[in-house]
Each structure stands twice: as C-alpha cells, then as structure tokens.
Design an enzyme around this catalytic site. Structure first.
Site, PDB file in Angstrom:
ATOM      1  N   SER A 168     -12.895  -3.892   0.175  1.00  0.00           N
ATOM      2  CA  SER A 168     -12.669  -3.468   1.430  1.00  0.00           C
ATOM      3  C   SER A 168     -14.389  -2.818   1.858  1.00  0.00           C
ATOM      4  O   SER A 168     -15.670  -2.705   1.081  1.00  0.00           O
ATOM      5  CB  SER A 168     -12.520  -1.681   1.593  1.00  0.00           C
ATOM      6  N   LYS A 182      -5.486   4.505   9.861  1.00  0.00           N
ATOM      7  CA  LYS A 182      -6.063   5.253   9.113  1.00  0.00           C
ATOM      8  C   LYS A 182      -6.982   6.130  10.700  1.00  0.00           C
ATOM      9  O   LYS A 182      -8.069   5.007  10.639  1.00  0.00           O
ATOM     10  CB  LYS A 182      -7.182   4.385   8.331  1.00  0.00           C
ATOM     11  N   ARG A 190       1.107  -1.657  -0.277  1.00  0.00           N
ATOM     12  CA  ARG A 190       0.025   0.067   0.433  1.00  0.00           C
ATOM     13  C   ARG A 190       1.126   1.197   0.330  1.00  0.00           C
ATOM     14  O   ARG A 190       1.403   1.473   1.183  1.00  0.00           O
ATOM     15  CB  ARG A 190      -0.614   0.034   0.951  1.00  0.00           C
TER      16      ARG A 190
END
Length: 218
Positions: free
Chosen positions: A119, A149, A50
């Site tokens: 997701s 996050k 990521r």
C-alpha cells in the site's frame, strides 16, 4: 494436501483486473467461501483475504479453504498483512500496509515466486521505494470515500498517471470504486481495481463482480 510449492496462478507482469478484498462484515465466516466463489465466477482476477480478528485458528482454516478455491480457479490468493499465514495456507502472496512489515522479510518467508503487494496511499515516492525493495505491485488510494475504510488517506487520479510513467510493476487502485468510477481509473493507469463493498456488499455478488471485470475487456 495442497502443494505449497506449486507454480503460482499467474505471472506477476500480467496482474490485471478485478481484485476483490474480503471483509468480515460483508463476508462473514459462514458465507465466506460462497461469497468468494461467486466473485470468482463473476470474473475476479485476484482475491485478498483480509481479516483483522484475533481468532488465529479460524483465520488459518479460512485461508487454507480460500487457497484451495482460488487455486481451482487459477486466481492468486493474497493474504492481508500476514506473511506467515500466507505461507502456512499455501496462498500466492501477501499485501503489506505501511506498518505491516518489511518487503524483504516477506520475501524470505514466502520465497521468490510469491506475489508481494504494498500500500502506497497517495505517495509516489513510497511506490518507487517499494518497487526497489522487490514489491510485485503497488496500491494507491483511497480514491473515493470508502465504506470499508472511512478514514483512509485520499488520492487522486493524477498519481496513477505519474506512476504509470515511472513504475515497471502493476498498479492497483482502491477506495470507494464503483464500475463507473473504475473506468476512469483504468484510463488513468490502474491495472487492477481493488474492491470490497462494491462486490461483497451487493445483493448479487456475481453480477457485481462481472460489472467490474468487464471494464478490463473494453
């Protein structure tokens, strides 16, 4: 050169275990391969690359290097959000967020053998829809406050129990998961624990990974 048509590392129905996610703050470029190698030695069962930066050349290089490393460990490499990068790097698949593209399109780019994850945050309906569209696994969360996050949508363990009854595909839990919290999520129905800071933010990455991996052998 890596064989992009080689069989993927594992069968999708067997996706289970620690799913580590790289983070440019925790796994900077100069240490990325070393950090992921330590996580693999600790027992990581999947790796997600990521990186949200705009440095396409660096991302391409790092993805290729990770693909070689993960293939050597017979562990799938998943690319976050970018099916084209997954295809060019020889990765095993892609993970798509809510705004990251269409599952069917990713399948066309990557082929039938690719692993495609989606997701689904705290929405079981989204997971059912993703399964119908051909996703190989879904991810729910964040279950706890996340350093990676901090503004992520929150989910609770009940959604794992409901999903386990209705889904045929593996389920990942994500968001602020420690080994202690992870045990409860596995009991509720999680097949995978997706972790960034809990592994790559620790002083001993291999030991941290092992603590999660051992939850799946109990």
């Amino acid at each position: 050169m890596e064989n992009l048509n080689a069989p993927r590392a594992v069968d999708v129905p067997r996706l289970r275990g620690l799913y580590v996610i790289t983070d440019s703050q925790l796994t900077p470029s100069q240490h990325l391969i070393e950090c992921v190698a330590l996580a693999l030695r600790g027992g990581a069962a999947l790796v997600q690359y990521r990186d949200k930066s705009m440095d396409a050349a660096r991302r391409a290089r790092e993805a290729r290097e990770l693909a070689v490393l993960c293939r050597a460990h017979r562990v799938p490499l998943i690319i976050n959000d970018d099916a084209a990068l997954a295809a060019s790097a020889g990765a095993d698949g892609v993970h798509l967020g809510r705004d990251d593209g269409d599952i069917a399109q990713a399948r066309r780019v990557l082929g039938e053998n690719a692993i495609i994850g989606a997701s689904c945050y705290n929405a079981l309906e989204s997971a059912l829809r993703a399964q119908e569209q051909g996703a190989d696994y879904v991810a729910f969360g964040a279950f706890f406050p996340s350093a990676t996050k901090p503004r992520a949508v929150r989910a609770d363990a009940d959604i794992l129990k409901q999903a386990k009854q209705k889904l045929r595909i593996p389920i990942a839990a994500i968001g602020g998961i420690t080994p202690v919290r992870g045990a409860d999520l596995i009991a509720a129905g999680a097949d995978m624990l997706a972790v960034a800071h809990g592994v790559f933010g620790q002083s001993d990455i291999m030991v941290a990974a092992r603590q999660y991996a051992q939850l799946f052998t109990r």
